[in-house]
Design an enzyme around this catalytic site. Structure first.
Site, PDB file in Angstrom:
ATOM      1  N   HIS A 384       4.231  -2.685  -5.525  1.00  5.31           N
ATOM      2  CA  HIS A 384       3.049  -2.267  -4.764  1.00  5.31           C
ATOM      3  C   HIS A 384       3.348  -0.923  -4.084  1.00  5.31           C
ATOM      4  O   HIS A 384       4.344  -0.792  -3.362  1.00  5.31           O
ATOM      5  CB  HIS A 384       2.642  -3.326  -3.735  1.00  5.31           C
ATOM      6  CG  HIS A 384       1.341  -2.981  -3.091  1.00  5.31           C
ATOM      7  ND1 HIS A 384       0.127  -3.277  -3.679  1.00  5.31           N
ATOM      8  CD2 HIS A 384       1.052  -2.289  -1.972  1.00  5.31           C
ATOM      9  CE1 HIS A 384      -0.845  -2.795  -2.931  1.00  5.31           C
ATOM     10  NE2 HIS A 384      -0.315  -2.194  -1.891  1.00  5.31           N
ATOM     11  N   ALA A 385       2.477   0.047  -4.303  1.00  6.16           N
ATOM     12  CA  ALA A 385       2.749   1.409  -3.849  1.00  6.16           C
ATOM     13  C   ALA A 385       2.886   1.489  -2.332  1.00  6.16           C
ATOM     14  O   ALA A 385       2.140   0.834  -1.602  1.00  6.16           O
ATOM     15  CB  ALA A 385       1.624   2.334  -4.297  1.00  6.16           C
ATOM     16  N   HIS A 424      -3.233   9.157  -2.577  1.00  6.89           N
ATOM     17  CA  HIS A 424      -3.317   8.280  -1.396  1.00  6.89           C
ATOM     18  C   HIS A 424      -1.966   8.241  -0.668  1.00  6.89           C
ATOM     19  O   HIS A 424      -1.895   8.435   0.553  1.00  6.89           O
ATOM     20  CB  HIS A 424      -3.731   6.869  -1.846  1.00  6.89           C
ATOM     21  CG  HIS A 424      -3.679   5.847  -0.758  1.00  6.89           C
ATOM     22  ND1 HIS A 424      -4.780   5.490  -0.019  1.00  6.89           N
ATOM     23  CD2 HIS A 424      -2.650   5.093  -0.259  1.00  6.89           C
ATOM     24  CE1 HIS A 424      -4.440   4.577   0.879  1.00  6.89           C
ATOM     25  NE2 HIS A 424      -3.154   4.316   0.747  1.00  6.89           N
ATOM     26  N   GLU A 425      -0.914   7.983  -1.422  1.00  5.27           N
ATOM     27  CA  GLU A 425       0.411   7.846  -0.793  1.00  5.27           C
ATOM     28  C   GLU A 425       0.855   9.148  -0.150  1.00  5.27           C
ATOM     29  O   GLU A 425       1.455   9.155   0.929  1.00  5.27           O
ATOM     30  CB  GLU A 425       1.450   7.365  -1.811  1.00  5.27           C
ATOM     31  CG  GLU A 425       1.203   5.958  -2.356  1.00  5.27           C
ATOM     32  CD  GLU A 425       1.056   4.909  -1.270  1.00  5.27           C
ATOM     33  OE1 GLU A 425       1.631   5.080  -0.182  1.00  5.27           O
ATOM     34  OE2 GLU A 425       0.349   3.918  -1.507  1.00  5.27           O
ATOM     35  N   HIS A 428      -0.259   9.549   3.362  1.00  7.45           N
ATOM     36  CA  HIS A 428       0.641   8.953   4.368  1.00  7.45           C
ATOM     37  C   HIS A 428       1.807   9.905   4.644  1.00  7.45           C
ATOM     38  O   HIS A 428       2.187  10.132   5.790  1.00  7.45           O
ATOM     39  CB  HIS A 428       1.217   7.629   3.853  1.00  7.45           C
ATOM     40  CG  HIS A 428       0.230   6.503   3.756  1.00  7.45           C
ATOM     41  ND1 HIS A 428      -0.555   6.099   4.806  1.00  7.45           N
ATOM     42  CD2 HIS A 428      -0.086   5.662   2.726  1.00  7.45           C
ATOM     43  CE1 HIS A 428      -1.312   5.060   4.433  1.00  7.45           C
ATOM     44  NE2 HIS A 428      -1.047   4.783   3.176  1.00  7.45           N
ATOM     45  N   GLU A 452      -4.834   5.315   6.362  1.00  6.02           N
ATOM     46  CA  GLU A 452      -5.237   4.992   4.989  1.00  6.02           C
ATOM     47  C   GLU A 452      -6.246   5.987   4.421  1.00  6.02           C
ATOM     48  O   GLU A 452      -6.423   6.071   3.205  1.00  6.02           O
ATOM     49  CB  GLU A 452      -5.820   3.574   4.933  1.00  6.02           C
ATOM     50  CG  GLU A 452      -4.843   2.482   5.328  1.00  6.02           C
ATOM     51  CD  GLU A 452      -3.552   2.510   4.517  1.00  6.02           C
ATOM     52  OE1 GLU A 452      -3.570   2.985   3.369  1.00  6.02           O
ATOM     53  OE2 GLU A 452      -2.519   2.069   5.057  1.00  6.02           O
ATOM     54  N   HIS A 553      -0.853  -7.906   0.333  1.00  2.00           N
ATOM     55  CA  HIS A 553      -0.895  -7.754   1.782  1.00  2.00           C
ATOM     56  C   HIS A 553      -0.812  -9.072   2.543  1.00  2.00           C
ATOM     57  O   HIS A 553      -0.572  -9.064   3.751  1.00  2.00           O
ATOM     58  CB  HIS A 553      -2.159  -6.982   2.174  1.00  2.00           C
ATOM     59  CG  HIS A 553      -2.214  -5.621   1.532  1.00  2.00           C
ATOM     60  ND1 HIS A 553      -2.419  -5.452   0.180  1.00  2.00           N
ATOM     61  CD2 HIS A 553      -2.050  -4.380   2.044  1.00  2.00           C
ATOM     62  CE1 HIS A 553      -2.397  -4.156  -0.115  1.00  2.00           C
ATOM     63  NE2 HIS A 553      -2.173  -3.484   1.003  1.00  2.00           N
ATOM     64  N   TYR A 563      -8.210  -0.768   5.633  1.00  2.00           N
ATOM     65  CA  TYR A 563      -8.717  -0.196   4.376  1.00  2.00           C
ATOM     66  C   TYR A 563     -10.243  -0.154   4.368  1.00  2.00           C
ATOM     67  O   TYR A 563     -10.843   0.741   3.799  1.00  2.00           O
ATOM     68  CB  TYR A 563      -8.207  -0.987   3.171  1.00  2.00           C
ATOM     69  CG  TYR A 563      -6.700  -1.000   3.071  1.00  2.00           C
ATOM     70  CD1 TYR A 563      -5.987   0.128   2.690  1.00  2.00           C
ATOM     71  CD2 TYR A 563      -5.977  -2.151   3.392  1.00  2.00           C
ATOM     72  CE1 TYR A 563      -4.605   0.118   2.604  1.00  2.00           C
ATOM     73  CE2 TYR A 563      -4.593  -2.168   3.315  1.00  2.00           C
ATOM     74  CZ  TYR A 563      -3.904  -1.038   2.920  1.00  2.00           C
ATOM     75  OH  TYR A 563      -2.532  -1.053   2.852  1.00  2.00           O
TER      76      TYR A 563
END
Ligand code: X8Z
Ligand code: ZN
Length: 670
Positions: A384-385, A424-425, A428, A452, A553, A563
């Protein structure tokens, strides 16, 4: 993982009351906590916590990085131990902070103090044995998820598949039974987690109560700079704004599923979508159904996965072509992996380029050295990323020369979904880099939804024009058909997600507050899936199953409302950045790629971290303090109109009562 996720794994209540405040070593010395100076004032206390916290989190991150990228019993044990030490230290600080209750302090110190408790997503009991038990369960569940596999056949014919391979089936197969088998197969991995989860809930609830909260769900809801009850109402309000759009997408999708699989098989009960046919294990993103849902066939291709795969194959064949003679099977595997890594690096460099175009820095060299880009061959990992901040912007107290150590952990494949997940990552990661100069207690998203939303805002700016400019899609036609195609592509990711973003924590809030008891875990899960998403399993899912545990999660204990909020906030951010870039025209056409003006505004927001209430941060960027989904509706207004036309005369909507009762047995027979 985001830093708040790290904290989520780790925060707890106190072992010892240290109100005596002596200078002598406290009984916690062996856990790494320092002594508590007797004359320490509130400012000095916060400064000390900031120093100690950095050291603790470095250790915890290192242990968790190893346990997530090398799952074994040993790494699980070490991560649990590091977590235990961190939880204990945090308990100590929370307890020590009580000395200053009711004292007037600077606003910054007051905020830092309140954040100590509010960052807690895994409040642990004071009792050291229970605290250790909680840390063990948390590591164990994460390990079970990461190493989960579905095996069929026996003896020599035995074959086992992990999540990635089962997801490939849902993405590419249109065979009803093959998809059902993959979907059901993955949901077997969480059956053994149920007992652990029940105990986990008891323990975090005890920790929450000891901190003065009603239950762990209230701790989660307290992190929004407003009374905890209000965030529930806020999310209801936002859902009310976007629900009509979701219902239109749902209705159109149901018709297309019926056209593909037949009316009987294309829906469950009274209008619900079959869970295993949505191209995604959790029905949270419908992008993989593009082949069924593409509105216009001849309006320009948006097949990003196809382009990424083609580039991967080209690398692979180029490597093979350089090989003299016939390669051995192990050489072939080597070439495959070489091409996979090359493809993952290319995708990541492309994402980095977008951020750099906004005037943000290049990723540090250590990012490229330490990141996990593809799935290792020789061991289990949590695929999971996630994005990691290993040392909170460097460790000046250890060595001022130590710079940031940020990483991502993914098992990248050449697909559109993974491509956008990289953006997305990196959102962060750029947040970590931007707030790295804040004291550790202020290093976090303005709220967790902000964290997020950073990268996803960039994803909204990946317009067909941008995608064409980087060679992933052909030059786009300027037609209404092309616009509807582009809108559909975005809606399958963003609109389909909204009710999913809401239902997970509706389930967990209920579990934590006791309104959902263990004997109804699965029933309640599917009731909420039916109510919000309008999806259902085609066979009954009794209480022998624990389907929530098949979503990362839940065993990973990452709150999920973030999210949902992100899927609203990212449209607000997007609109504000388009304005900053001077864009004029309909919102959905805007890309702020290359706009340093937009970048400056964004960067200024990121640099604030969680040093002030998020409403203030939001106002600086967008001009409003309110969460508001009207930018979602503005963006999708052409698609909404189109869907309404398509659905005209159709009987839209669904009745959640028609979901197959969850009363079946574990073999799926009613
Ligand atoms: O978990 C994630 C990210 C890491 S924070 C990959 N996401 C949610 C999910 O996969 O369920 C991003 C969108 C929703
Ligand atoms: Zn994320």
């Amino acid at each position: 993982m985001s830093r708040s996720k790290l904290l989520a794994l780790a925060i707890a209540a106190s072992l010892f009351a240290v109100a005596g405040c002596t200078r002598s070593p406290s009984p916690q010395a062996d856990t790494g906590s320092s002594t508590v100076p007797a004359d320490e004032n509130a400012d000095a206390f916060i400064a000390r916590v900031n120093r100690e916290m950095r050291t603790h989190l470095e250790e915890l991150s290192a242990a968790q990085w190893v346990s997530s990228t090398y799952i074994t019993g040993d790494s699980e044990l070490l991560a649990a131990k590091a977590n235990e030490r961190w939880l204990t230290a945090l308990n100590g600080w929370i307890e020590q902070a009580r000395r200053f209750e009711g004292q007037a302090t600077s606003p910054s110190t007051a905020r830092a103090r309140s954040l100590l408790k509010l960052m807690t997503a895994m409040p642990a009991p004071r009792d050291p044995e229970k605290l250790a038990e909680l840390a063990r369960i948390a590591s164990k569940m994460e390990g079970m998820y990461g190493s989960g596999e579905y095996c069929t056949g026996e003896g020599d014919a035995k074959s086992c598949r992990q999540l990635g391979e089962l997801e490939d089936v849902l993405r590419t197969s249109r065979d009803y039974d093959e998809q059902l088998d993959a979907w059901r197969g993955w949901h077997t991995i969480s059956q053994p987690m149920r007992k652990d989860y029940v105990r986990f809930v008891e323990l975090v609830n005890q920790g929450a109560k000891e901190m003065g909260f009603a239950d762990a769900g209230e701790v989660w809801r307290a992190g929004y700079d407003m009374p905890p009850a209000q965030i529930a109402a806020e999310t209801d309000r936002l859902w009310g704004q976007v629900k009509p759009l979701y219902e239109q997408l749902h209705c159109y999708t149901r018709t297309r599923l019926a056209a593909t699989y037949g009316v009987e098989r294309g829906q469950v009960g009274n209008g619900l979508l079959p869970a295993h046919l949505m191209g995604n294990m959790w029905q949270q993103d419908w992008s993989n159904l593009w082949d069924l849902l593409q509105p216009y066939q001849d309006a320009g291709s948006l097949d990003i996965t196809g382009a990424l795969e083609a580039a991967y194959r080209q690398d692979y064949t180029a490597q093979l072509a350089e090989h003299a003679g016939t390669p051995t099977p192990s050489e072939i595997v080597g070439y495959e992996r070489g091409a996979q890594l090359e493809s993952a690096l290319r995708m990541t460099r492309r994402a980095e380029d977008f951020y750099v175009s906004l005037g943000m820095p290049k990723l540090p060299a250590s990012y490229w050295e330490k990141t996990q880009f593809i799935k290792p061959r020789d061991r289990d990992v949590v695929c999971h990323a996630s994005a990691w901040d290993m040392n909170m912007g460097g460790n000046p107290s250890a060595d001022p020369a130590i710079g940031p150590d940020v990483r991502t952990k993914m098992c990248i494949k050449p697909t559109e979904e993974d491509f956008t997940t990289i953006y997305h990552e990196l959102g962060h990661v750029y947040y970590y880099l931007a707030y790295g100069k804040q004291p550790p207690l202020f290093q976090g998203g303005a709220n967790d939804g902000f964290h997020e939303a950073i990268g996803d805002t960039i994803v909204l700016a990946m317009t067909p024009k941008y995608l064409a400019s980087i060679g992933l899609v052909d030059e786009q036609q300027q037609s209404h058909e092309a616009l509807i195609n582009a809108q559909m592509r975005m809606a399958l990711a963003k609109v389909a997600f909204l009710p999913f973003g809401l239902m997970i924590d509706r389930w967990r809030w209920g579990v934590f507050d006791g309104s959902i008891k263990p004997d109804r875990y699965n029933q309640a899960w599917w009731d909420l899936k039916a109510k919000y998403q309008g999806v259902a399993p085609v066979q009954a899912r009794g209480e022998d199953y624990f389907d929530p545990g098949a979503k990362y999660h839940v065993p990973g204990n990452t709150p999920y409302t973030r999210y949902f909020l992100s899927h609203v906030l990212q449209f607000q951010f997007y609109k504000a950045l388009c304005d900053a870039a001077g864009f004029q025209g309909p919102l959905y056409e805007c890309s702020f790629y290359g706009s340093e003006a937009a970048g400056r505004k964004y960067q200024a927001m990121l640099a604030e971290g969680q040093s002030q209430p998020w409403q203030k941060t939001l106002k600086t960027l967008t001009g409003t303090e309110q969460l508001d989904a009207s930018a979602v509706l503005e963006y999708f207004s052409p698609l909404q109109q189109w869907l309404e036309q398509q659905n005209e005369g159709r009987d839209c909507g669904w009745s959640s009562a028609a979901a197959p009762a969850a009363a079946g047995s574990a073999d799926g027979k009613d």
